[in-house]
Structures are given as C-alpha cells and as structure tokens.
Design a protein around this motif. Structure first.
Motif, PDB file in Angstrom:
ATOM      1  N   UNK A  83       0.834  -1.211   0.000  1.00  0.00           N
ATOM      2  CA  UNK A  83       0.000   0.000   0.000  1.00  0.00           C
ATOM      3  C   UNK A  83       0.865   1.257   0.000  1.00  0.00           C
ATOM      4  N   UNK A  84       1.918   1.261   0.805  1.00  0.00           N
ATOM      5  CA  UNK A  84       2.813   2.421   0.889  1.00  0.00           C
ATOM      6  C   UNK A  84       3.496   2.663  -0.450  1.00  0.00           C
ATOM      7  N   UNK A  85       3.990   1.609  -1.069  1.00  0.00           N
ATOM      8  CA  UNK A  85       4.685   1.760  -2.348  1.00  0.00           C
ATOM      9  C   UNK A  85       3.732   2.161  -3.466  1.00  0.00           C
ATOM     10  N   UNK A  86       2.474   1.739  -3.374  1.00  0.00           N
ATOM     11  CA  UNK A  86       1.490   2.107  -4.392  1.00  0.00           C
ATOM     12  C   UNK A  86       1.154   3.591  -4.306  1.00  0.00           C
ATOM     13  N   UNK A  87       0.825   4.069  -3.114  1.00  0.00           N
ATOM     14  CA  UNK A  87       0.519   5.491  -2.906  1.00  0.00           C
ATOM     15  C   UNK A  87       0.418   5.733  -1.409  1.00  0.00           C
ATOM     16  N   UNK A  88       1.536   6.104  -0.813  1.00  0.00           N
ATOM     17  CA  UNK A  88       1.610   6.248   0.648  1.00  0.00           C
ATOM     18  C   UNK A  88       0.603   7.256   1.184  1.00  0.00           C
ATOM     19  N   UNK A  89       0.391   8.341   0.466  1.00  0.00           N
ATOM     20  CA  UNK A  89      -0.505   9.384   0.965  1.00  0.00           C
ATOM     21  C   UNK A  89      -1.959   8.947   0.878  1.00  0.00           C
ATOM     22  N   UNK A  90      -2.382   8.508  -0.292  1.00  0.00           N
ATOM     23  CA  UNK A  90      -3.800   8.173  -0.480  1.00  0.00           C
ATOM     24  C   UNK A  90      -4.201   6.809   0.061  1.00  0.00           C
ATOM     25  N   UNK A  92      -2.414   5.074   2.649  1.00  0.00           N
ATOM     26  CA  UNK A  92      -2.010   4.819   4.038  1.00  0.00           C
ATOM     27  C   UNK A  92      -2.164   6.071   4.901  1.00  0.00           C
ATOM     28  N   UNK A  93      -1.364   7.093   4.673  1.00  0.00           N
ATOM     29  CA  UNK A  93      -1.359   8.256   5.568  1.00  0.00           C
ATOM     30  C   UNK A  93      -2.737   8.894   5.713  1.00  0.00           C
ATOM     31  N   UNK A  94      -3.388   9.178   4.608  1.00  0.00           N
ATOM     32  CA  UNK A  94      -4.716   9.792   4.675  1.00  0.00           C
ATOM     33  C   UNK A  94      -5.732   8.905   5.371  1.00  0.00           C
ATOM     34  N   UNK A  95      -5.905   7.656   4.909  1.00  0.00           N
ATOM     35  CA  UNK A  95      -6.893   6.785   5.549  1.00  0.00           C
ATOM     36  C   UNK A  95      -6.606   6.497   7.030  1.00  0.00           C
ATOM     37  N   UNK A  96      -5.341   6.305   7.388  1.00  0.00           N
ATOM     38  CA  UNK A  96      -5.017   6.032   8.796  1.00  0.00           C
ATOM     39  C   UNK A  96      -5.366   7.234   9.658  1.00  0.00           C
ATOM     40  N   UNK A  97      -4.952   8.421   9.223  1.00  0.00           N
ATOM     41  CA  UNK A  97      -5.233   9.623  10.007  1.00  0.00           C
ATOM     42  C   UNK A  97      -6.727   9.890  10.115  1.00  0.00           C
ATOM     43  N   UNK A  98      -7.423   9.796   8.996  1.00  0.00           N
ATOM     44  CA  UNK A  98      -8.865  10.045   8.983  1.00  0.00           C
ATOM     45  C   UNK A  98      -9.605   9.061   9.877  1.00  0.00           C
ATOM     46  N   UNK A  99      -9.268   7.775   9.768  1.00  0.00           N
ATOM     47  CA  UNK A  99      -9.954   6.771  10.571  1.00  0.00           C
ATOM     48  C   UNK A  99      -9.605   6.909  12.049  1.00  0.00           C
ATOM     49  N   UNK A 100      -8.343   7.199  12.367  1.00  0.00           N
ATOM     50  CA  UNK A 100      -7.942   7.353  13.777  1.00  0.00           C
ATOM     51  C   UNK A 100      -8.721   8.484  14.436  1.00  0.00           C
ATOM     52  N   UNK A 101      -8.891   9.585  13.723  1.00  0.00           N
ATOM     53  CA  UNK A 101      -9.650  10.708  14.274  1.00  0.00           C
ATOM     54  C   UNK A 101     -11.126  10.327  14.413  1.00  0.00           C
TER      55      UNK A 101
END
Length: 161
Positions: A83-90, A92-101
C-alpha cells in the motif's frame, strides 16, 4: 513497587493497552491517550513497553492505529508495504489519520464507560504517523496544561535519576 499488569481490550473496534493511575484507579483521574508510530514501536503493546510512563498518576491508554498492529492489512507488513509503495498518501497516511480521528470519540467514550472514568483532563500524544491523531483531535479534547505537568513530572523522575 510491583509491576502493574496491563489492561488490554478493544474499544469501539480500537485495540488498546491501558494502565491505571499510579495513585490507584479512580473516576476523576486524568487520562493520557497515546498513538504509536508506524516504525518501531509500531503497535499499542510495543509503545506501552517502550514508553510506560510508570508512576504517572493518570490513566494511560495506548491505542492501535488503523492498518497496524492487530489491524494490519492482508499480507501483514508486506501488505502494508505494498500500500505504501502504491501510494503512501492516499492509501495509508490519509486513511489512517482520517480513521484514527473518526474512531477516537467512540473509543474514548467506551473506555471511560468501561473503567468508570469521568470526563476530565485528557492528554494526547503520538509519534510519527501516530502524531497526527493528537494534532487533529486535540483542539477539542486535550487539557494541554495537564499533559505538560504530567509529562514534566515523569521526565523529571526518570531523567534525573
């Protein structure tokens, strides 16, 4: 002082490890909620072991981030790396942050109810990707002065020894 066994569970779908306040569990004790980084210590259990905050007179909840620890995607760490190599921002980073909040409020309400903790001083901390969660949830929930006091006391005891 004997070691305190961690409390572990799942609050509204969020895995956690928790420790009661050094002064004993009580409804009006402050809380600290910690999100782990994606690099070691990369789970709630690992962060609790690396940063136990022993002796802090506050509830300490170490919560698991989405796509990590007990919630790794299919394929485990290899799946996460894809997932990170495919598109780390869209992916992993975005979904993790959004879901954590999004899951923070329900998880907080669940642990408060489960352990009989009243609303009160709440400190938030996180590292690396886990550091975004306190930044986005904090303005509505954190008592910055309480966090600073608790952290200062802990570091003074452990670094001056």
């Amino acid at each position: 002082m004997p070691a305190v066994e961690p409390l572990a569970g799942n609050a509204a779908g969020v895995p956690y490890v928790a420790f009661p306040p050094a002064g004993g569990a009580r409804p009006n004790a402050p809380m600290i909620v910690a999100w782990h980084p994606f690099d070691p210590p990369r789970s709630e259990t690992a962060l609790a072991a690396a940063l136990p905050l022993d002796g802090v007179d506050a509830w300490r909840f170490y919560v698991g981030l989405p796509l990590s620890g007990k919630r790794l995607p299919n394929g485990g760490l290899d799946g996460l790396m894809e997932l990170i190599l495919d598109d780390a921002v869209l992916r992993v980073h975005g979904p993790v942050s959004t879901q954590a909040v999004a899951e923070f409020g329900p998880a907080l309400a669940t642990v408060r109810s489960e352990y009989g903790i009243e609303a009160g001083p709440l400190g938030l901390l996180g590292g690396s990707l886990g550091g975004g969660s306190p930044r986005w949830t904090g303005p509505q929930t954190a008592d910055a002065a309480a966090v600073e006091r608790l952290a200062t006391e802990w570091f003074a005891r452990h670094l001056d020894s």
